[in-house]
Design an enzyme around this catalytic site. Structure first.
Site, short mmCIF file in Angstrom:
data_model
loop_
_atom_site.label_atom_id
_atom_site.label_comp_id
_atom_site.label_asym_id
_atom_site.label_seq_id
_atom_site.Cartn_x
_atom_site.Cartn_y
_atom_site.Cartn_z
N LYS A 1 0.85 -1.18 0.00
CA LYS A 1 0.00 0.00 0.00
C LYS A 1 0.90 1.24 0.00
O LYS A 1 1.75 1.40 0.88
CB LYS A 1 -0.88 -0.06 1.25
CG LYS A 1 -2.15 0.74 1.16
CD LYS A 1 -3.03 0.40 2.35
CE LYS A 1 -4.28 1.19 2.39
NZ LYS A 1 -5.04 0.96 3.64
C1 E4P Z 1 -8.21 2.24 3.59
O1 E4P Z 1 -7.52 1.37 3.15
C2 E4P Z 1 -8.05 2.84 4.91
O2 E4P Z 1 -7.37 1.93 5.72
C3 E4P Z 1 -9.34 3.12 5.59
O3 E4P Z 1 -10.46 2.69 4.85
C4 E4P Z 1 -9.46 4.47 6.17
O4 E4P Z 1 -10.69 4.58 6.85
P1 E4P Z 1 -11.01 5.72 7.90
O5 E4P Z 1 -11.26 6.99 7.15
O6 E4P Z 1 -12.24 5.25 8.59
O7 E4P Z 1 -9.82 5.84 8.80
#
Ligand code: E4P
Length: 215
Positions: free
Chosen positions: A87
């Protein structure tokens, strides 16, 4: 639409896996910190532990922000397990690294995407997944679902192979709207997945059926 769970909590990952609807996992440094996982060795071990629970892709995020660092970190993460997807944040050095990884056959998830232009760059660089954060857009009074719809439309026009991974999902309605928009994947907290089960008429109907069955 595939369901990924957005957590580093092994119990929640197991619970979603037991339900039989889990296709993968996404994590991020905040989710790892929430579970109290600290230090490189523990973090790497935790990713492998997650891979042992699920059969699908597991996104593991780099914390470097320069090309060389992202590449070194990403190659280490990639080497951990065949299910790992690296990622990478939507920054200039991140886009360069995504392109590098795509030429090496290393799968990537381009994260922190908030605009269609960023999603086009991620696809052009060869990201395997793009992660638009719809909940965080909703939080600032912009319609996150519109972004998912736009990206899906653009990717279809150009037949980009990058999968649209709708992220920052907060509710069961978000999941349904992502399915309507044609997202390839929704990554959700366990609570949002379980909330899909709920309908008062299901509860009332079942109570009646069970009561009648005793007559
Ligand atoms: C995506 O891969 C992120 O880990 C995640 O969906 C972020 O979510 P949040 O905005 O609830 O922290």
């Amino acid at each position: 639409m595939k369901f990924f769970i957005d957590t580093a909590n092994l119990d929640q990952i197991k619970e979603a896996q037991d339900l039989g609807v889990l296709d993968g996992v996404t994590t991020n440094p905040s989710l790892m910190a929430k579970e109290g996982i600290k230090g490189e060795a523990n973090i790497l071990k935790h990713y492998v532990d997650i891979c042992k629970v699920v059969t699908g892709d597991v996104s593991a995020e780099v914390v470097s922000t320069d090309f060389k660092g992202i590449v070194e970190e990403g190659e280490k993460l990639h080497g951990l397990h065949k299910q790992i997807v690296v990622k990478v944040p939507m920054i200039r050095e991140g886009v360069k690294a995504i392109k590098y990884f795509s030429t090496k056959g290393i799968r990537t998830n381009c994260t922190l995407v908030f605009s269609p232009g960023q999603a086009i760059l991620a696809a052009k660089a060869g990201a395997s997944y793009v992660s638009p954060f719809l909940g965080r857009l909703d939080d600032i009074n912009q319609d996150g679902i519109l972004l998912i719809e736009q990206i899906v439309r653009i990717y279809r026009i150009y037949n980009f192979k990058t999968e649209v991974l709708a992220a920052s999902i907060r509710s069961p309605l978000h999941i349904v709207r992502c399915a309507e928009a044609g997202a390839d994947v929704a990554t959700c907290p366990l609570s949002a997945i379980l909330d899909l089960l709920k309908h008062p008429l299901t509860d009332i109907g079942l109570a009646k059926f069970l009561a009648d069955a005793k007559k």
